[in-house]
Design a protein around this motif. Structure first.
Motif, PDB file in Angstrom:
ATOM      1  N   MET A   1      45.174   8.167  -0.447  1.00  9.76           N
ATOM      2  CA  MET A   1      44.437   7.312   0.348  1.00  9.76           C
ATOM      3  C   MET A   1      43.065   7.406   0.348  1.00  9.76           C
ATOM      4  O   MET A   1      42.402   6.378  -0.016  1.00  9.76           O
ATOM      5  CB  MET A   1      44.992   7.465   1.767  1.00  9.76           C
ATOM      6  CG  MET A   1      44.382   6.439   2.579  1.00  9.76           C
ATOM      7  SD  MET A   1      44.938   6.365   4.146  1.00  9.76           S
ATOM      8  CE  MET A   1      43.607   7.809   5.002  1.00  9.76           C
ATOM      9  N   ALA A   2      42.291   8.889   0.381  1.00 10.36           N
ATOM     10  CA  ALA A   2      40.929   8.921  -0.018  1.00 10.36           C
ATOM     11  C   ALA A   2      40.618  10.194  -0.643  1.00 10.36           C
ATOM     12  O   ALA A   2      41.262  11.181   0.051  1.00 10.36           O
ATOM     13  CB  ALA A   2      40.186   8.779   1.383  1.00 10.36           C
ATOM     14  N   SER A   3      39.832  10.358  -1.412  1.00 13.78           N
ATOM     15  CA  SER A   3      39.424  11.655  -1.712  1.00 13.78           C
ATOM     16  C   SER A   3      37.885  11.850  -2.141  1.00 13.78           C
ATOM     17  O   SER A   3      37.159  10.797  -2.528  1.00 13.78           O
ATOM     18  CB  SER A   3      40.224  12.007  -2.966  1.00 13.78           C
ATOM     19  OG  SER A   3      39.905  11.107  -3.917  1.00 13.78           O
ATOM     20  N   ALA A   4      37.338  13.028  -1.986  1.00 11.10           N
ATOM     21  CA  ALA A   4      36.138  13.451  -2.423  1.00 11.10           C
ATOM     22  C   ALA A   4      35.892  14.364  -3.389  1.00 11.10           C
ATOM     23  O   ALA A   4      36.819  15.376  -3.200  1.00 11.10           O
ATOM     24  CB  ALA A   4      35.274  13.662  -1.082  1.00 11.10           C
ATOM     25  N   HIS A   5      34.924  14.437  -4.281  1.00 14.78           N
ATOM     26  CA  HIS A   5      34.957  15.262  -5.352  1.00 14.78           C
ATOM     27  C   HIS A   5      33.430  15.710  -5.361  1.00 14.78           C
ATOM     28  O   HIS A   5      32.802  15.089  -5.539  1.00 14.78           O
ATOM     29  CB  HIS A   5      35.577  15.003  -6.657  1.00 14.78           C
ATOM     30  CG  HIS A   5      36.937  14.609  -6.791  1.00 14.78           C
ATOM     31  ND1 HIS A   5      38.033  15.549  -6.450  1.00 14.78           N
ATOM     32  CD2 HIS A   5      37.622  13.370  -6.654  1.00 14.78           C
ATOM     33  CE1 HIS A   5      39.058  15.065  -6.578  1.00 14.78           C
ATOM     34  NE2 HIS A   5      38.942  13.830  -6.683  1.00 14.78           N
ATOM     35  N   ASP A   6      33.140  16.977  -5.056  1.00 17.21           N
ATOM     36  CA  ASP A   6      31.792  17.432  -5.202  1.00 17.21           C
ATOM     37  C   ASP A   6      30.675  16.474  -4.581  1.00 17.21           C
ATOM     38  O   ASP A   6      29.759  16.299  -5.307  1.00 17.21           O
ATOM     39  CB  ASP A   6      31.282  17.882  -6.560  1.00 17.21           C
ATOM     40  CG  ASP A   6      32.186  19.055  -7.007  1.00 17.21           C
ATOM     41  OD1 ASP A   6      32.635  19.749  -6.409  1.00 17.21           O
ATOM     42  OD2 ASP A   6      32.680  18.926  -8.173  1.00 17.21           O
ATOM     43  N   LEU A   7      31.150  15.774  -3.617  1.00 20.31           N
ATOM     44  CA  LEU A   7      30.224  14.858  -2.993  1.00 20.31           C
ATOM     45  C   LEU A   7      29.095  15.472  -2.319  1.00 20.31           C
ATOM     46  O   LEU A   7      28.989  16.316  -1.466  1.00 20.31           O
ATOM     47  CB  LEU A   7      31.089  13.847  -1.940  1.00 20.31           C
ATOM     48  CG  LEU A   7      30.501  12.915  -1.251  1.00 20.31           C
ATOM     49  CD1 LEU A   7      30.391  11.662  -2.043  1.00 20.31           C
ATOM     50  CD2 LEU A   7      31.200  12.325   0.003  1.00 20.31           C
ATOM     51  N   CYS A   8      27.874  15.046  -2.689  1.00 23.92           N
ATOM     52  CA  CYS A   8      26.493  15.228  -2.084  1.00 23.92           C
ATOM     53  C   CYS A   8      25.725  14.190  -1.572  1.00 23.92           C
ATOM     54  O   CYS A   8      25.908  13.103  -2.096  1.00 23.92           O
ATOM     55  CB  CYS A   8      25.492  15.994  -2.982  1.00 23.92           C
ATOM     56  SG  CYS A   8      26.373  17.742  -3.416  1.00 23.92           S
ATOM     57  N   PHE A   9      25.167  14.283  -0.516  1.00 24.94           N
ATOM     58  CA  PHE A   9      24.403  13.067   0.112  1.00 24.94           C
ATOM     59  C   PHE A   9      23.000  13.348   0.612  1.00 24.94           C
ATOM     60  O   PHE A   9      23.190  14.529   1.567  1.00 24.94           O
ATOM     61  CB  PHE A   9      25.194  12.139   0.783  1.00 24.94           C
ATOM     62  CG  PHE A   9      24.291  11.047   1.326  1.00 24.94           C
ATOM     63  CD1 PHE A   9      23.904   9.967   0.553  1.00 24.94           C
ATOM     64  CD2 PHE A   9      23.523  10.926   2.401  1.00 24.94           C
ATOM     65  CE1 PHE A   9      23.213   8.774   0.753  1.00 24.94           C
ATOM     66  CE2 PHE A   9      22.659   9.960   2.778  1.00 24.94           C
ATOM     67  CZ  PHE A   9      22.523   8.825   1.999  1.00 24.94           C
ATOM     68  N   ARG A  10      21.854  12.859   0.212  1.00 25.79           N
ATOM     69  CA  ARG A  10      20.584  13.120   1.204  1.00 25.79           C
ATOM     70  C   ARG A  10      19.974  11.615   1.132  1.00 25.79           C
ATOM     71  O   ARG A  10      20.241  10.849   0.617  1.00 25.79           O
ATOM     72  CB  ARG A  10      19.563  14.020   0.261  1.00 25.79           C
ATOM     73  CG  ARG A  10      19.493  13.738  -1.143  1.00 25.79           C
ATOM     74  CD  ARG A  10      18.040  14.547  -1.607  1.00 25.79           C
ATOM     75  NE  ARG A  10      18.423  15.872  -1.507  1.00 25.79           N
ATOM     76  CZ  ARG A  10      18.581  16.522  -2.890  1.00 25.79           C
ATOM     77  NH1 ARG A  10      18.983  15.850  -3.932  1.00 25.79           N
ATOM     78  NH2 ARG A  10      18.650  17.896  -2.654  1.00 25.79           N
ATOM     79  N   TYR A  11      19.248  11.846   2.650  1.00 29.44           N
ATOM     80  CA  TYR A  11      18.501  10.588   2.968  1.00 29.44           C
ATOM     81  C   TYR A  11      17.229  10.864   2.400  1.00 29.44           C
ATOM     82  O   TYR A  11      16.524  10.243   1.444  1.00 29.44           O
ATOM     83  CB  TYR A  11      18.286  10.701   4.486  1.00 29.44           C
ATOM     84  CG  TYR A  11      19.839   9.915   4.999  1.00 29.44           C
ATOM     85  CD1 TYR A  11      19.936   8.630   4.986  1.00 29.44           C
ATOM     86  CD2 TYR A  11      20.507  10.794   5.656  1.00 29.44           C
ATOM     87  CE1 TYR A  11      20.941   8.138   5.419  1.00 29.44           C
ATOM     88  CE2 TYR A  11      21.591  10.097   6.439  1.00 29.44           C
ATOM     89  CZ  TYR A  11      22.110   9.053   6.320  1.00 29.44           C
ATOM     90  OH  TYR A  11      23.101   8.272   6.938  1.00 29.44           O
ATOM     91  N   GLN A  12      16.680  11.997   2.613  1.00 26.41           N
ATOM     92  CA  GLN A  12      15.230  12.364   1.894  1.00 26.41           C
ATOM     93  C   GLN A  12      15.407  13.612   1.344  1.00 26.41           C
ATOM     94  O   GLN A  12      16.069  13.778   0.118  1.00 26.41           O
ATOM     95  CB  GLN A  12      14.241  12.274   2.809  1.00 26.41           C
ATOM     96  CG  GLN A  12      13.489  11.318   3.230  1.00 26.41           C
ATOM     97  CD  GLN A  12      13.217  10.648   4.615  1.00 26.41           C
ATOM     98  OE1 GLN A  12      13.121  11.522   5.429  1.00 26.41           O
ATOM     99  NE2 GLN A  12      12.683   9.666   4.761  1.00 26.41           N
ATOM    100  N   LYS A  13      14.679  14.784   1.681  1.00 28.81           N
ATOM    101  CA  LYS A  13      14.949  16.034   1.192  1.00 28.81           C
ATOM    102  C   LYS A  13      16.111  16.667   1.364  1.00 28.81           C
ATOM    103  O   LYS A  13      17.023  16.999   0.372  1.00 28.81           O
ATOM    104  CB  LYS A  13      13.559  16.858   1.332  1.00 28.81           C
ATOM    105  CG  LYS A  13      12.534  16.861   0.241  1.00 28.81           C
ATOM    106  CD  LYS A  13      12.957  17.973  -0.738  1.00 28.81           C
ATOM    107  CE  LYS A  13      12.452  17.846  -2.119  1.00 28.81           C
ATOM    108  NZ  LYS A  13      11.041  18.586  -2.490  1.00 28.81           N
TER     109      LYS A  13
END
Lengths: 250, 278
Positions: A1-13
């Protein structure tokens, strides 16, 4: 249904989400918990395609989040809305059919879908009522009906019981528990009652993501929510998993 | 009263003003209701004042370079649409504080307008008539332009009513349902800009703003349905514009300020009546 692989997120630093890996199976309902500022809402926004991952991959219903949007129903917090905005419950639910609307008015078919959705949350008799006249719990149920009017395969909810008093909450829990039988649900919450009623398992988000099966032990809850131990929880998990972010407790 | 009816029949200026007032009531009532319920009356205020820059520029360039088609109304329209676009873009995208940009555009527009007019060759146009309005400058072509632009506004609102409401209520959800929320928000600002331009000749910048906001604000105190608010606003504006013009003619007082004082008084009185239960 849903999966994430090595997901990264940044708004700024600084990274808000770091090396997130998880898999949600078909028919599974999941609660996302974690401290404020831990990245829960960011994860939700990524799943809705409102934000782009800095790195890694996220799949919703086997597609990129943007592509999966038509099949995802989103329920934001009711308190976010202008309480004075002049609009009826039915008109809000009809927004779930916006993608079917070219110009002018909603079709009869759209209105029927919207009424069915209102019936599903037991609010059909309040369809004409202004949003501002509804109680907090009723407003939240109207927003759930709006998401249902999208005919979704996956329902995403952002803290549906926040700012709702306990007596009203029960009705909302019933609604969600019934929906869970028909549709996959992923909800962000702090509410342990809600977790017990809806979740099959729990995703703890605090920059990294850990997965817990239910029921949650008191220790795990303490680990997740108390600041000092939270770091310890992270450290231990990373240690035991060789710095992998997903962990299976119990 | 008979005197006024006689004046409408015999004096074209009075007739034009009455027609402009009636036509613009429909656009003002409609757009004003969106502006008030979406809580963007301060954006409407900035757009209104920035028009002065466009009006001044139209006078300056029109006279200096002999460009006949560059009328003050066209200049005002361009300036209003431009500020609507800038404010809309800032509010949607940029990280700058929205209220700062709004105040900056407000002040810049007025200052530019005054400087342009200062340097305009020949007889200086009367700025006051653009700020406070002057029915004596209304012409047949103004009424035609008011009618055409007003019709455009109403058609756009009728076509996209539900999408505009959705974007006003929940911009994020509308986007998730495939609606270009940003474009519709800009459309609301553009409609506001066009409406303001419509009434400037008759009522002036400041008073048009009041006419856009006050009837919708009064109506929204008593209804919880947008379409009802729109209908009540249109009716109120029609009454204000026609009765206001008639009474100000009879009493021999400036029309624009008189109409706005009536509208403000009714809004004030509406506070004495209990708001419909929220």
């Amino acid at each position: 249904m849903a999966s994430a692989h090595d997901l990264c997120f940044r708004y700024q630093k600084p990274l808000v989400l770091e090396n997130v890996n998880f898999q949600i199976h078909d028919g599974e309902s999941l609660c996302v918990i974690g401290p404020n500022g831990g990245g829960k809402s960011t994860l939700l926004k990524l799943m809705l395609g409102l934000l782009e991952p800095t790195q890694g991959e996220l799949n919703i219903l086997g597609k990129a989040p943007l592509k999966a949007r038509p099949e995802v129903g989103y329920v934001p917090q009711a308190m976010r809305f202008d309480p004075l905005y002049p609009i009826s419950a039915l008109d809000i639910v009809l927004m779930g059919r916006l993608d079917q609307l070219k110009v002018g008015h909603y079709s009869r078919a759209c209105r029927e879908v919207a009424m069915t959705a209102l019936e599903e949350v037991s609010l059909a008799d309040l369809a004409k009522r202004p949003f501002s006249d509804l109680s907090g719990g009723q407003r939240q149920r109207v927003l759930i009906a709006r998401a249902l009017a999208c005919a979704p395969k996956l329902l995403l909810l952002d803290e549906p019981t926040a700012n709702i008093d306990l007596s009203i909450e029960e009705k909302l829990l019933d609604t969600l528990a019934q929906l869970k039988e028909k549709i996959a649900i992923l909800l962000v919450t702090h509410d342990l009652d809600l977790i017990a009623a809806v979740g099959d398992s729990v995703l703890c988000v605090n920059r990294r993501v850990h997965r817990h099966t239910l029921p949650l032990s008191g220790e795990v809850i303490k680990e997740i929510y108390s600041g000092a131990q939270r770091i310890e929880h992270d450290r231990q998990t990373r240690h035991s998993q060789g710095d992998h972010s997903a962990c299976q407790h119990d | 009263m008979t005197e006024f009816i006689e004046a409408v029949q015999t004096i074209p200026l009075i007739r034009y003003s009455l027609l402009a007032g009636i036509v613009s009531a429909f656009t003002f009532g409609t757009v004003g209701s969106f502006v008030v319920t979406r809580r963007i009356s301060y954006i409407a205020a900035a757009i209104a004042h920035s028009m002065l820059g466009g009006i001044g520029a139209a006078f300056y360039f029109g006279r200096s370079y002999d460009i006949a088609w560059l009328t003050p109304m066209l200049g005002g329209l361009i300036a209003a649409l431009l500020s609507a676009a800038i404010i809309g873009w800032v509010s949607l995208k940029a990280s700058e504080r929205e209220d700062t940009i709004i105040s900056a555009i407000w002040a810049f527009g007025m200052a530019a307008g005054i400087l342009f007019i200062h340097y305009t060759p020949g007889q200086k146009p009367n700025l006051e008539s653009y700020i406070f309005g002057n029915i004596l400058v209304t012409s047949g072509s103004d009424v035609t332009a008011t009618f055409a632009l007003g019709l455009l506004v109403l058609i756009l609102v009728a076509l996209f009513y539900h999408k505009l409401v959705a974007v006003c209520f929940d911009e994020e959800f509308a986007r998730l349902r495939g609606i270009n929320s940003g474009a519709y928000f800009l459309l609301i600002l553009a409609l506001t800009a066009i409406s303001m331009v419509l009434m400037v000749r008759v009522a002036g910048i400041i008073l048009s703003l009041a006419l856009l906001i006050l009837p919708a604000a009064t109506a929204s105190r008593f209804s919880r349905q947008l379409w009802v608010i729109i209908l009540v606003s249109i009716t109120l504006t029609l009454i204000y514009n026609t009765c206001g013009l008639a009474m100000s003619f009879q009493l021999n007082v400036p029309t624009g300020p008189f109409i706005v004082l009536c509208a403000a008084a009714v809004y004030g009185i509406s506070f004495l009546i209990k708001r419909k239960r929220a």
